[in-house]
Scaffold this motif. Structure first.
Motif, PDB file in Angstrom:
ATOM      1  N   LEU A 169     -11.320   9.239   5.801  1.00  0.00           N
ATOM      2  CA  LEU A 169     -11.649   8.134   6.703  1.00  0.00           C
ATOM      3  C   LEU A 169     -10.570   7.935   7.763  1.00  0.00           C
ATOM      4  O   LEU A 169     -10.878   7.566   8.899  1.00  0.00           O
ATOM      5  N   ASP A 170      -9.320   8.199   7.416  1.00  0.00           N
ATOM      6  CA  ASP A 170      -8.250   8.118   8.413  1.00  0.00           C
ATOM      7  C   ASP A 170      -8.469   9.129   9.530  1.00  0.00           C
ATOM      8  O   ASP A 170      -8.090   8.896  10.676  1.00  0.00           O
TER       9      ASP A 170
ATOM     10  N   LYS B 149       0.840  -1.200   0.000  1.00  0.00           N
ATOM     11  CA  LYS B 149       0.000   0.000   0.000  1.00  0.00           C
ATOM     12  C   LYS B 149       0.874   1.248   0.000  1.00  0.00           C
ATOM     13  O   LYS B 149       1.955   1.266   0.576  1.00  0.00           O
ATOM     14  N   ALA B 150       0.368   2.282  -0.640  1.00  0.00           N
ATOM     15  CA  ALA B 150       1.090   3.555  -0.651  1.00  0.00           C
ATOM     16  C   ALA B 150       1.071   4.147   0.747  1.00  0.00           C
ATOM     17  O   ALA B 150       0.063   4.107   1.430  1.00  0.00           O
ATOM     18  N   LYS B 151       2.161   4.674   1.184  1.00  0.00           N
ATOM     19  CA  LYS B 151       2.247   5.286   2.508  1.00  0.00           C
ATOM     20  C   LYS B 151       2.710   6.723   2.349  1.00  0.00           C
ATOM     21  O   LYS B 151       3.746   6.985   1.771  1.00  0.00           O
ATOM     22  N   ASN B 152       1.928   7.625   2.840  1.00  0.00           N
ATOM     23  CA  ASN B 152       2.299   9.025   2.867  1.00  0.00           C
ATOM     24  C   ASN B 152       2.276   9.456   4.315  1.00  0.00           C
ATOM     25  O   ASN B 152       1.444   9.006   5.080  1.00  0.00           O
ATOM     26  N   SER B 153       3.157  10.335   4.697  1.00  0.00           N
ATOM     27  CA  SER B 153       3.171  10.816   6.062  1.00  0.00           C
ATOM     28  C   SER B 153       2.851  12.290   6.096  1.00  0.00           C
ATOM     29  O   SER B 153       3.291  13.050   5.248  1.00  0.00           O
TER      30      SER B 153
ATOM     31  N   SER C  35       0.876   7.921   9.362  1.00  0.00           N
ATOM     32  CA  SER C  35       0.898   7.228   8.088  1.00  0.00           C
ATOM     33  C   SER C  35      -0.483   7.284   7.439  1.00  0.00           C
ATOM     34  O   SER C  35      -1.494   7.140   8.114  1.00  0.00           O
ATOM     35  N   ARG C  36      -0.493   7.523   6.147  1.00  0.00           N
ATOM     36  CA  ARG C  36      -1.720   7.456   5.357  1.00  0.00           C
ATOM     37  C   ARG C  36      -1.640   6.219   4.497  1.00  0.00           C
ATOM     38  O   ARG C  36      -0.587   5.888   3.965  1.00  0.00           O
ATOM     39  N   ARG C  37      -2.782   5.573   4.332  1.00  0.00           N
ATOM     40  CA  ARG C  37      -2.772   4.346   3.536  1.00  0.00           C
ATOM     41  C   ARG C  37      -2.719   4.617   2.046  1.00  0.00           C
ATOM     42  O   ARG C  37      -2.324   3.752   1.275  1.00  0.00           O
ATOM     43  N   SER C  38      -3.142   5.818   1.612  1.00  0.00           N
ATOM     44  CA  SER C  38      -3.059   6.172   0.194  1.00  0.00           C
ATOM     45  C   SER C  38      -3.286   7.672   0.055  1.00  0.00           C
ATOM     46  O   SER C  38      -3.743   8.317   0.988  1.00  0.00           O
TER      47      SER C  38
END
Length: 140
Positions: free
Chosen positions: A28-29, A3-7, A17-20
Protein backbone atom coordinates in the motif's frame (compact mmCIF):
# COMPACT_ATOMS: atom_id res chain seq x y z
CA UNK A 1 4.72 2.31 21.71
CA UNK A 2 5.05 3.91 18.25
CA UNK A 3 4.68 2.44 14.80
CA UNK A 4 7.51 0.34 13.45
CA UNK A 5 9.65 2.25 10.98
CA UNK A 6 11.79 0.55 8.41
CA UNK A 7 13.73 2.38 5.75
CA UNK A 8 14.43 1.18 2.27
CA UNK A 9 16.52 3.28 -0.10
CA UNK A 10 14.79 3.95 -3.39
CA UNK A 11 16.73 3.94 -6.65
CA UNK A 12 17.81 7.52 -5.99
CA UNK A 13 19.43 6.53 -2.71
CA UNK A 14 16.79 8.31 -0.59
CA UNK A 15 15.52 6.26 2.35
CA UNK A 16 11.73 6.07 2.50
CA UNK A 17 10.00 5.24 5.73
CA UNK A 18 7.76 2.19 5.98
CA UNK A 19 5.04 2.11 8.57
CA UNK A 20 5.58 -1.60 9.29
CA UNK A 21 7.21 -4.75 7.90
CA UNK A 22 3.73 -6.08 6.95
CA UNK A 23 3.77 -6.92 3.21
CA UNK A 24 0.25 -5.52 2.72
CA UNK A 25 1.25 -2.23 4.34
CA UNK A 26 4.43 -2.11 2.25
CA UNK A 27 2.46 -2.74 -0.94
CA UNK A 28 0.00 0.00 0.00
CA UNK A 29 2.93 2.36 0.60
CA UNK A 30 3.93 1.76 -3.03
CA UNK A 31 0.59 1.83 -4.84
CA UNK A 32 -2.21 2.30 -2.34
CA UNK A 33 -3.13 5.87 -3.19
CA UNK A 34 -6.01 7.00 -5.40
CA UNK A 35 -4.06 7.13 -8.68
CA UNK A 36 -1.11 4.74 -8.84
CA UNK A 37 -2.99 1.51 -9.61
CA UNK A 38 -4.88 3.32 -12.36
CA UNK A 39 -1.56 4.28 -13.97
CA UNK A 40 -0.37 0.68 -13.63
CA UNK A 41 -3.69 -0.46 -15.17
CA UNK A 42 -3.08 1.89 -18.10
CA UNK A 43 0.44 0.51 -18.57
CA UNK A 44 -1.06 -2.99 -18.78
CA UNK A 45 -3.59 -1.70 -21.30
CA UNK A 46 -0.81 -0.52 -23.58
CA UNK A 47 -0.68 3.15 -22.69
CA UNK A 48 2.89 4.34 -22.39
CA UNK A 49 3.16 8.09 -22.95
CA UNK A 50 2.28 10.96 -20.65
CA UNK A 51 -0.44 12.14 -23.04
CA UNK A 52 -1.95 8.62 -23.05
CA UNK A 53 -2.32 8.69 -19.26
CA UNK A 54 -3.92 12.15 -19.28
CA UNK A 55 -6.54 10.87 -21.76
CA UNK A 56 -7.84 8.26 -19.28
CA UNK A 57 -11.44 8.91 -18.17
CA UNK A 58 -10.48 9.40 -14.50
CA UNK A 59 -8.82 12.73 -15.31
CA UNK A 60 -5.61 12.54 -13.27
CA UNK A 61 -4.12 16.00 -12.73
CA UNK A 62 -0.80 16.36 -14.59
CA UNK A 63 1.21 17.28 -11.49
CA UNK A 64 0.02 14.12 -9.72
CA UNK A 65 0.66 12.03 -12.84
CA UNK A 66 4.25 13.29 -13.02
CA UNK A 67 4.78 12.50 -9.35
CA UNK A 68 3.31 9.00 -9.56
CA UNK A 69 5.29 8.12 -12.69
CA UNK A 70 8.48 9.23 -10.93
CA UNK A 71 7.58 7.07 -7.92
CA UNK A 72 6.85 4.03 -10.10
CA UNK A 73 10.26 4.40 -11.72
CA UNK A 74 12.02 4.99 -8.38
CA UNK A 75 10.30 1.93 -6.87
CA UNK A 76 11.31 -0.30 -9.79
CA UNK A 77 7.72 -0.89 -10.94
CA UNK A 78 8.15 0.95 -14.25
CA UNK A 79 11.00 1.98 -16.53
CA UNK A 80 11.30 5.17 -18.49
CA UNK A 81 12.56 4.85 -22.06
CA UNK A 82 13.04 7.34 -24.88
CA UNK A 83 10.34 7.24 -27.53
CA UNK A 84 11.56 5.71 -30.79
CA UNK A 85 10.70 8.93 -32.61
CA UNK A 86 13.58 10.62 -30.83
CA UNK A 87 13.60 13.92 -29.02
CA UNK A 88 13.01 14.37 -25.33
CA UNK A 89 9.74 12.46 -25.19
CA UNK A 90 9.60 9.47 -22.90
CA UNK A 91 7.57 6.30 -22.71
CA UNK A 92 6.95 4.11 -19.70
CA UNK A 93 6.76 0.35 -19.45
CA UNK A 94 6.31 -2.09 -16.61
CA UNK A 95 9.32 -3.89 -15.21
CA UNK A 96 9.21 -7.52 -14.08
CA UNK A 97 8.19 -6.22 -10.64
CA UNK A 98 5.38 -4.20 -12.23
CA UNK A 99 4.21 -7.08 -14.40
CA UNK A 100 3.88 -9.17 -11.24
CA UNK A 101 0.96 -6.91 -10.24
CA UNK A 102 -1.19 -8.30 -13.06
CA UNK A 103 -3.07 -10.87 -10.92
CA UNK A 104 -3.92 -8.14 -8.40
CA UNK A 105 -5.38 -5.88 -11.08
CA UNK A 106 -7.28 -8.73 -12.71
CA UNK A 107 -8.75 -9.72 -9.33
CA UNK A 108 -9.76 -6.12 -8.63
CA UNK A 109 -11.33 -5.79 -12.08
CA UNK A 110 -13.27 -9.03 -11.68
CA UNK A 111 -14.40 -8.08 -8.18
CA UNK A 112 -15.62 -4.68 -9.38
CA UNK A 113 -17.50 -6.20 -12.30
CA UNK A 114 -19.20 -8.70 -9.99
CA UNK A 115 -20.01 -6.55 -6.99
CA UNK A 116 -20.20 -2.90 -8.07
CA UNK A 117 -23.33 -2.11 -10.02
CA UNK A 118 -22.78 -0.01 -13.13
CA UNK A 119 -19.13 -0.95 -13.64
CA UNK A 120 -18.01 -2.09 -17.08
CA UNK A 121 -14.87 -2.58 -19.07
CA UNK A 122 -13.65 0.51 -20.87
CA UNK A 123 -12.27 1.21 -24.32
CA UNK A 124 -8.60 1.46 -25.21
CA UNK A 125 -7.74 2.97 -28.56
CA UNK A 126 -11.27 2.30 -29.79
CA UNK A 127 -11.35 -1.38 -28.84
CA UNK A 128 -12.74 -3.09 -25.75
CA UNK A 129 -10.39 -3.25 -22.77
CA UNK A 130 -10.78 -7.03 -22.74
CA UNK A 131 -9.00 -7.17 -26.11
CA UNK A 132 -5.94 -5.42 -24.71
CA UNK A 133 -2.87 -7.64 -24.52
CA UNK A 134 -2.39 -6.77 -20.85
CA UNK A 135 -5.55 -8.35 -19.48
CA UNK A 136 -7.39 -11.60 -20.09
CA UNK A 137 -10.93 -11.74 -21.37
CA UNK A 138 -13.77 -10.57 -19.18
CA UNK A 139 -14.84 -13.20 -16.64
CA UNK A 140 -18.02 -15.15 -17.40
Amino acid sequence: MGKAKNSKPDSGGIARSRRSPCPVACALDLFGDRWTLLIIRDLFLGRSRFKDFTAAPEGIPTNILSDRLERLVADGIADRTPVAEGGKRLAYQLTEKGLALRPILVAMRDWGLRWEEGTRLGQVDGRPESESPGFPKEPK
